[in-house]
Motif scaffolding. Structure first.
Motif, PDB file in Angstrom:
ATOM      1  N   TYR A  96      10.697  26.291  -5.127  1.00 57.08           N
ATOM      2  CA  TYR A  96      11.259  25.218  -5.958  1.00 57.08           C
ATOM      3  C   TYR A  96      11.143  23.872  -5.238  1.00 57.08           C
ATOM      4  N   ILE A  97      10.927  22.824  -6.022  1.00 54.49           N
ATOM      5  CA  ILE A  97      10.897  21.464  -5.493  1.00 54.49           C
ATOM      6  C   ILE A  97      12.139  20.744  -6.007  1.00 54.49           C
ATOM      7  N   VAL A  98      12.896  20.143  -5.100  1.00 54.08           N
ATOM      8  CA  VAL A  98      14.148  19.480  -5.488  1.00 54.08           C
ATOM      9  C   VAL A  98      14.099  17.994  -5.130  1.00 54.08           C
ATOM     10  N   ASP A  99      15.138  17.264  -5.560  1.00 50.14           N
ATOM     11  CA  ASP A  99      15.327  15.841  -5.248  1.00 50.14           C
ATOM     12  C   ASP A  99      14.251  14.966  -5.891  1.00 50.14           C
ATOM     13  N   TRP A 100      14.363  14.781  -7.204  1.00 46.04           N
ATOM     14  CA  TRP A 100      13.356  14.046  -7.961  1.00 46.04           C
ATOM     15  C   TRP A 100      13.772  12.622  -8.304  1.00 46.04           C
ATOM     16  N   VAL A 101      14.818  12.127  -7.672  1.00 42.22           N
ATOM     17  CA  VAL A 101      15.338  10.810  -8.046  1.00 42.22           C
ATOM     18  C   VAL A 101      14.313   9.697  -7.843  1.00 42.22           C
ATOM     19  N   ALA A 102      13.397   9.865  -6.884  1.00 44.04           N
ATOM     20  CA  ALA A 102      12.416   8.812  -6.583  1.00 44.04           C
ATOM     21  C   ALA A 102      11.080   9.027  -7.289  1.00 44.04           C
ATOM     22  N   ALA A 103      10.996   9.989  -8.201  1.00 44.40           N
ATOM     23  CA  ALA A 103       9.727  10.295  -8.867  1.00 44.40           C
ATOM     24  C   ALA A 103       9.226   9.116  -9.693  1.00 44.40           C
ATOM     25  N   ARG A 104       7.932   8.862  -9.600  1.00 46.20           N
ATOM     26  CA  ARG A 104       7.287   7.796 -10.355  1.00 46.20           C
ATOM     27  C   ARG A 104       5.862   8.249 -10.692  1.00 46.20           C
ATOM     28  N   GLN A 105       5.176   7.505 -11.543  1.00 43.57           N
ATOM     29  CA  GLN A 105       3.755   7.767 -11.775  1.00 43.57           C
ATOM     30  C   GLN A 105       2.945   6.716 -11.016  1.00 43.57           C
ATOM     31  N   GLY A 106       1.880   7.186 -10.357  1.00 42.06           N
ATOM     32  CA  GLY A 106       1.102   6.244  -9.569  1.00 42.06           C
ATOM     33  C   GLY A 106      -0.012   6.918  -8.793  1.00 42.06           C
ATOM     34  N   ASN A 107      -0.375   6.312  -7.671  1.00 42.74           N
ATOM     35  CA  ASN A 107      -1.479   6.771  -6.846  1.00 42.74           C
ATOM     36  C   ASN A 107      -1.006   7.866  -5.895  1.00 42.74           C
ATOM     37  N   ALA A 108      -1.662   9.028  -5.950  1.00 41.22           N
ATOM     38  CA  ALA A 108      -1.254  10.160  -5.127  1.00 41.22           C
ATOM     39  C   ALA A 108      -1.300   9.836  -3.639  1.00 41.22           C
ATOM     40  N   SER A 109      -2.236   8.993  -3.225  1.00 39.42           N
ATOM     41  CA  SER A 109      -2.343   8.661  -1.802  1.00 39.42           C
ATOM     42  C   SER A 109      -1.159   7.831  -1.317  1.00 39.42           C
ATOM     43  N   ALA A 110      -0.513   7.101  -2.216  1.00 36.33           N
ATOM     44  CA  ALA A 110       0.719   6.396  -1.853  1.00 36.33           C
ATOM     45  C   ALA A 110       1.825   7.407  -1.576  1.00 36.33           C
ATOM     46  N   ASP A 111       1.883   8.456  -2.406  1.00 38.28           N
ATOM     47  CA  ASP A 111       2.874   9.522  -2.218  1.00 38.28           C
ATOM     48  C   ASP A 111       2.621  10.254  -0.902  1.00 38.28           C
ATOM     49  N   VAL A 112       1.352  10.501  -0.613  1.00 38.45           N
ATOM     50  CA  VAL A 112       0.971  11.159   0.646  1.00 38.45           C
ATOM     51  C   VAL A 112       1.305  10.259   1.835  1.00 38.45           C
ATOM     52  N   GLY A 113       1.058   8.960   1.686  1.00 36.79           N
ATOM     53  CA  GLY A 113       1.407   8.021   2.745  1.00 36.79           C
ATOM     54  C   GLY A 113       2.901   8.043   3.042  1.00 36.79           C
ATOM     55  N   LYS A 114       3.708   8.149   1.992  1.00 36.20           N
ATOM     56  CA  LYS A 114       5.164   8.210   2.180  1.00 36.20           C
ATOM     57  C   LYS A 114       5.551   9.501   2.918  1.00 36.20           C
ATOM     58  N   THR A 115       4.948  10.623   2.534  1.00 35.07           N
ATOM     59  CA  THR A 115       5.227  11.882   3.221  1.00 35.07           C
ATOM     60  C   THR A 115       4.804  11.802   4.684  1.00 35.07           C
ATOM     61  N   TYR A 116       3.624  11.243   4.925  1.00 35.13           N
ATOM     62  CA  TYR A 116       3.142  11.077   6.299  1.00 35.13           C
ATOM     63  C   TYR A 116       4.124  10.239   7.114  1.00 35.13           C
ATOM     64  N   LEU A 117       4.602   9.168   6.522  1.00 37.94           N
ATOM     65  CA  LEU A 117       5.561   8.299   7.202  1.00 37.94           C
ATOM     66  C   LEU A 117       6.841   9.061   7.550  1.00 37.94           C
ATOM     67  N   LEU A 118       7.386   9.786   6.580  1.00 41.87           N
ATOM     68  CA  LEU A 118       8.635  10.526   6.809  1.00 41.87           C
ATOM     69  C   LEU A 118       8.452  11.615   7.867  1.00 41.87           C
ATOM     70  N   LEU A 119       7.306  12.300   7.837  1.00 43.81           N
ATOM     71  CA  LEU A 119       7.034  13.322   8.856  1.00 43.81           C
ATOM     72  C   LEU A 119       6.868  12.684  10.232  1.00 43.81           C
ATOM     73  N   SER A 120       6.233  11.515  10.276  1.00 42.81           N
ATOM     74  CA  SER A 120       6.005  10.828  11.551  1.00 42.81           C
ATOM     75  C   SER A 120       7.313  10.447  12.234  1.00 42.81           C
ATOM     76  N   LEU A 121       8.322  10.137  11.451  1.00 39.30           N
ATOM     77  CA  LEU A 121       9.620   9.780  12.023  1.00 39.30           C
ATOM     78  C   LEU A 121      10.246  10.962  12.751  1.00 39.30           C
ATOM     79  N   GLN A 122       9.819  12.190  12.394  1.00 35.67           N
ATOM     80  CA  GLN A 122      10.322  13.392  13.045  1.00 35.67           C
ATOM     81  C   GLN A 122       9.329  13.933  14.085  1.00 35.67           C
TER      82      GLN A 122
END
Length: 248
Positions: free
Chosen positions: A166-192
């Motif tokens: 299951y995928i949870v926490d959809w409050v920030a969901a938007r339509q747009g460029n998938a690479s922007a979404d990947v960039g955000k994930t990369y950023l969040l992972l990098s902080l850890q």
């Protein structure tokens, strides 16, 4: 209704368990638009058929807005990664496949990711107008897509149990460029873990035949938007990413 079984709490909500339902109770003083917008966004994502919790009701409990949805129990992908680090590549591979399934969906009535990023950049007071202009110009030049983007796609938001994933926490969901979404994930992972973030990005680029440089071009933009979260422990690293004009 008296709620007793508190599961978690944050600055904006308290989450309670009532049987097989999770009740997300917004803090006193929350604007009505917050729970209503979140529930509408979530409901629109539900229509894609993705495996996510279902919303059953939006109510007011003792003067506080509440969203009632399926309680999803199980281990997060983050838990599995910590318990079994030797199989990290397997878990990252699974994570990328799930994200690609998300990106395969189109939800035309969702708000646009570009609009949100532009608004967040314009809100910043910690960068000057020249830097804002550079970031907004870069954002405007990026290809306009309409793929479903989660907005906070991290291992903690993937829950696995005997019924499925299951995928949870959809409050920030938007339509747009998938690479922007990947960039955000990369950023969040990098902080850890920068190493984990690199492995994740390499996997995504391999699976999608996407240029790594193309995803990296989004990093100054998503880093600037992340600054609106006002997390002091992240500011130094985010500011460094904002100052990167181009990646080799």
């Amino acid at each position: 209704m008296e709620l007793k079984n508190l599961i978690s709490s944050s600055e904006t909500v308290d989450v309670y368990r009532e049987g097989d339902i999770a009740i997300k109770l917004f803090k006193e003083g929350s604007r009505k638009t917050n729970p209503l917008y979140e529930s509408l966004t979530h409901a629109r994502v539900e229509d894609t058929g993705l495996n996510i919790p279902k919303i059953h009701e939006v109510s007011v409990i003792d003067g506080r807005w509440a969203i009632h949805m399926d309680l999803i129990e199980g281990e997060t992908l983050a838990d599995k990664m910590k318990e079994d680090p030797e199989n990290m590549d397997q878990y990252l591979n699974q994570m990328v496949d799930i994200q690609l399934e998300v990106h395969s969906k189109v939800v035309p009535k969702l708000s646009k990711l570009k609009d949100k990023l532009a608004r967040q950049i314009n809100e910043l007071t910690c960068i000057d107008d020249v830097k804002k202009y550079e970031l907004l110009t870069r954002l405007d030049s990026m290809p306009k897509h309409n793929k479903l983007c989660h907005g906070n796609f991290v291992p903690e938001n993937i829950i696995i149990n005997d019924k499925g994933t299951y995928i949870v926490d959809w409050v920030a969901a938007r339509q747009g460029n998938a690479s922007a979404d990947v960039g955000k994930t990369y950023l969040l992972l990098s902080l850890q873990s920068p190493e984990m973030a690199e492995r994740y990005l390499n996997l995504f680029c391999e699976k999608t035949n996407t240029s790594k440089k193309y995803v990296q071009e989004w990093l100054p933009i998503v880093a600037a938007a992340r600054l609106t979260e006002h997390k002091p422990e992240e500011k130094e690293l985010l500011m460094k990413w904002i100052d990167v004009v181009a990646y080799e």
